[in-house]
Design a protein around this motif. Structure first.
Motif, mmCIF file in Angstrom:
data_model
loop_
_atom_site.group_PDB
_atom_site.id
_atom_site.type_symbol
_atom_site.label_atom_id
_atom_site.label_comp_id
_atom_site.label_asym_id
_atom_site.label_seq_id
_atom_site.Cartn_x
_atom_site.Cartn_y
_atom_site.Cartn_z
ATOM 1 N N PRO A 67 15.873 0.475 -6.948
ATOM 2 C CA PRO A 67 16.485 -0.748 -6.413
ATOM 3 C C PRO A 67 16.813 -0.587 -4.926
ATOM 4 C CG PRO A 67 17.439 -0.188 -8.535
ATOM 5 C CD PRO A 67 16.568 0.970 -8.138
ATOM 6 N N GLY A 68 16.497 -1.621 -4.163
ATOM 7 C CA GLY A 68 16.758 -1.580 -2.724
ATOM 8 C C GLY A 68 15.546 -1.178 -1.916
ATOM 9 N N THR A 69 14.478 -0.734 -2.588
ATOM 10 C CA THR A 69 13.256 -0.405 -1.867
ATOM 11 C C THR A 69 12.326 -1.622 -1.841
ATOM 12 O OG1 THR A 69 12.138 0.421 -3.861
ATOM 13 C CG2 THR A 69 13.336 2.027 -2.491
ATOM 14 N N LYS A 70 11.382 -1.596 -0.919
ATOM 15 C CA LYS A 70 10.375 -2.649 -0.842
ATOM 16 C C LYS A 70 9.065 -2.013 -0.406
ATOM 17 C CE LYS A 70 9.253 -7.112 1.267
ATOM 18 N NZ LYS A 70 8.883 -7.698 -0.038
ATOM 19 N N VAL A 71 7.986 -2.366 -1.109
ATOM 20 C CA VAL A 71 6.664 -1.871 -0.750
ATOM 21 C C VAL A 71 5.859 -3.027 -0.166
ATOM 22 C CG1 VAL A 71 4.596 -0.656 -1.510
ATOM 23 C CG2 VAL A 71 6.771 -0.245 -2.676
ATOM 24 N N THR A 72 5.420 -2.875 1.070
ATOM 25 C CA THR A 72 4.582 -3.897 1.703
ATOM 26 C C THR A 72 3.185 -3.344 1.866
ATOM 27 O OG1 THR A 72 5.128 -3.206 3.954
ATOM 28 C CG2 THR A 72 6.573 -4.828 2.934
ATOM 29 N N PHE A 73 2.199 -4.213 1.674
ATOM 30 C CA PHE A 73 0.814 -3.779 1.698
ATOM 31 C C PHE A 73 0.006 -4.499 2.761
ATOM 32 C CE2 PHE A 73 0.826 -1.225 -2.080
ATOM 33 C CZ PHE A 73 1.768 -1.803 -2.920
ATOM 34 N N SER A 74 -0.965 -3.772 3.314
ATOM 35 C CA SER A 74 -2.014 -4.358 4.137
ATOM 36 C C SER A 74 -3.332 -3.950 3.497
ATOM 37 C CB SER A 74 -1.930 -3.851 5.580
ATOM 38 O OG SER A 74 -2.954 -4.431 6.363
ATOM 39 N N PHE A 75 -4.008 -4.909 2.853
ATOM 40 C CA PHE A 75 -5.276 -4.638 2.186
ATOM 41 C C PHE A 75 -6.433 -5.105 3.049
ATOM 42 C CE2 PHE A 75 -2.294 -5.279 -1.418
ATOM 43 C CZ PHE A 75 -2.444 -4.061 -2.054
ATOM 44 N N GLY A 76 -7.518 -4.343 3.054
ATOM 45 C CA GLY A 76 -8.682 -4.733 3.846
ATOM 46 C C GLY A 76 -9.770 -3.689 3.758
ATOM 47 N N GLY A 77 -10.778 -3.832 4.602
ATOM 48 C CA GLY A 77 -11.830 -2.838 4.670
ATOM 49 C C GLY A 77 -11.267 -1.516 5.153
ATOM 50 N N SER A 78 -11.628 -0.422 4.503
ATOM 51 C CA SER A 78 -11.058 0.889 4.849
ATOM 52 C C SER A 78 -11.323 1.284 6.294
ATOM 53 C CB SER A 78 -11.608 1.973 3.917
ATOM 54 O OG SER A 78 -11.222 1.741 2.592
ATOM 55 N N ASP A 79 -12.493 0.912 6.819
ATOM 56 C CA ASP A 79 -12.810 1.270 8.194
ATOM 57 C C ASP A 79 -11.891 0.562 9.184
ATOM 58 O OD1 ASP A 79 -14.047 -1.166 7.436
ATOM 59 O OD2 ASP A 79 -15.418 -1.032 9.128
ATOM 60 N N ALA A 80 -11.610 -0.722 8.932
ATOM 61 C CA ALA A 80 -10.719 -1.481 9.813
ATOM 62 C C ALA A 80 -9.289 -0.965 9.720
ATOM 63 C CB ALA A 80 -10.775 -2.967 9.459
ATOM 64 N N LEU A 81 -8.852 -0.616 8.515
ATOM 65 C CA LEU A 81 -7.503 -0.076 8.341
ATOM 66 C C LEU A 81 -7.364 1.270 9.053
ATOM 67 C CD1 LEU A 81 -6.927 -0.867 4.549
ATOM 68 C CD2 LEU A 81 -5.972 -2.101 6.509
ATOM 69 N N ALA A 82 -8.384 2.111 8.929
ATOM 70 C CA ALA A 82 -8.356 3.417 9.605
ATOM 71 C C ALA A 82 -8.279 3.237 11.111
ATOM 72 C CB ALA A 82 -9.590 4.229 9.223
ATOM 73 N N ALA A 83 -9.025 2.264 11.638
ATOM 74 C CA ALA A 83 -9.002 2.008 13.080
ATOM 75 C C ALA A 83 -7.616 1.539 13.518
ATOM 76 C CB ALA A 83 -10.048 0.969 13.444
ATOM 77 N N SER A 84 -6.972 0.731 12.699
ATOM 78 C CA SER A 84 -5.621 0.264 13.025
ATOM 79 C C SER A 84 -4.634 1.417 13.057
ATOM 80 C CB SER A 84 -5.162 -0.783 12.002
ATOM 81 O OG SER A 84 -5.948 -1.955 12.078
ATOM 82 N N ILE A 85 -4.761 2.322 12.092
ATOM 83 C CA ILE A 85 -3.860 3.471 12.025
ATOM 84 C C ILE A 85 -4.033 4.366 13.245
ATOM 85 C CG2 ILE A 85 -3.378 5.615 10.770
ATOM 86 C CD1 ILE A 85 -4.099 4.009 8.184
ATOM 87 N N THR A 86 -5.268 4.660 13.599
ATOM 88 C CA THR A 86 -5.506 5.538 14.741
ATOM 89 C C THR A 86 -5.159 4.860 16.067
ATOM 90 O OG1 THR A 86 -7.853 4.896 14.809
ATOM 91 C CG2 THR A 86 -7.276 6.869 13.550
ATOM 92 N N SER A 87 -5.020 3.536 16.037
ATOM 93 C CA SER A 87 -4.608 2.806 17.243
ATOM 94 C C SER A 87 -3.101 2.658 17.335
ATOM 95 C CB SER A 87 -5.256 1.413 17.259
ATOM 96 O OG SER A 87 -6.661 1.513 17.361
ATOM 97 N N GLY A 88 -2.391 3.197 16.334
ATOM 98 C CA GLY A 88 -0.934 3.217 16.404
ATOM 99 C C GLY A 88 -0.209 2.230 15.525
#
Length: 263
Positions: A67-88
């Motif tokens: 209780p008190g936690t929240k999980v938020t998701f960003s779903f998409g193509g793995s390549d685009a998500l990886a690029a977002s992560i490496t971009s900060g």
């Protein structure tokens, strides 16, 4: 990507919640275990589009157990998500649909520890209900006049589809390349194409809206799905607990019921 209703899973008060808490206590990611006090706040998870239904369900179970936690998701193509992560882009967890796309993150030293494979996924041909074009094999997709959508080759589902086609010695020019597997599936649902090559899990999630056609070449193009805690995770403690849930018996039950294969 088209959002579809998610079927929610309710924990059994005497068994589900207790088992889940025990699983979270017993399991840990490669970065280490979390203490109960760390499991609070928001966990941001970047995950392959094909994980949408099962991870949404696990997120609800995680929030119910903490209780008190929240999980938020960003779903998409793995390549685009990886690029977002490496971009900060700020995120705590990355779950990719292939080791190749995960390597983008590890090569950039954006991961905390070694990724762990938690499930595998196999391709299937999605067709319009009733299969009016009588698609029965992978080779049938190369028939003149048949409209086919594929995932872009940079996306894990697209790379797997191309591997299956190459293995069968087939050449296929689709009418469109889509940026994630849900987009490829939507093309069939909207009857904009006759077929697309997606994952079995996506066909199962869209039951009644598409039909699935299995093909033997898919056995040679199965994708491993790795998950990792990110190096600059804003909420590392809770992120570790979420990864532990994904890798626990309870997490595996949700994932295999969704059609994923065990590693």
């Amino acid at each position: 990507m088209t959002t579809r209703p998610t079927h929610r899973r309710t924990l059994q008060p005497a068994v589900g919640g207790t088992a889940l808490l025990l699983a979270l206590s017993a399991c840990s990611s490669s970065a280490g275990a979390s203490s109960a006090g760390d499991v609070k706040g928001t966990v941001t998870v970047f995950a392959a589009a094909s994980l949408k239904e099962s991870f949404t369900e696990l997120g609800e179970e995680f929030e119910a157990a903490h209780p008190g936690t929240k999980v938020t998701f960003s779903f998409g193509g793995s390549d685009a998500l990886a690029a977002s992560i490496t971009s900060g882009a700020p995120a705590d967890v990355f779950a990719a649909a292939s080791p190749k796309t995960m390597q983008i993150v590890t090569d950039a030293k954006s991961a905390a520890g070694e990724p762990a494979t938690f499930v595998r996924n196999q391709l299937e041909i999605a067709v319009v209900p009733g299969n009016p074009e009588d698609v029965a094999t992978l080779e049938d997709l190369t028939e003149p006049g048949l409209k086919v959508a594929l995932c872009a080759k940079e996306v894990p589902c697209g790379a797997a589809a191309q591997k299956a086609l190459d293995g069968a010695g087939l050449r296929l020019t689709p009418v469109s390349y889509e940026q994630d597997v849900k987009s490829a599936l939507t093309k069939v649902q909207l009857k904009e194409v006759d077929a697309s090559v997606v994952y079995k899990t996506d066909v199962q999630a869209a039951a009644g809206k598409v039909e699935g056609v299995e093909f033997p070449e898919s056995a040679g193009a199965v994708n491993d799905y790795p998950i990792v805690l990110l190096k600059d995770a804003p909420n590392a403690g809770a992120a570790e607990a979420f990864i532990a849930l994904v890798r626990s018996g309870q997490g595996r039950k949700v994932l295999t019921e969704a059609g994923f294969l065990t590693p």
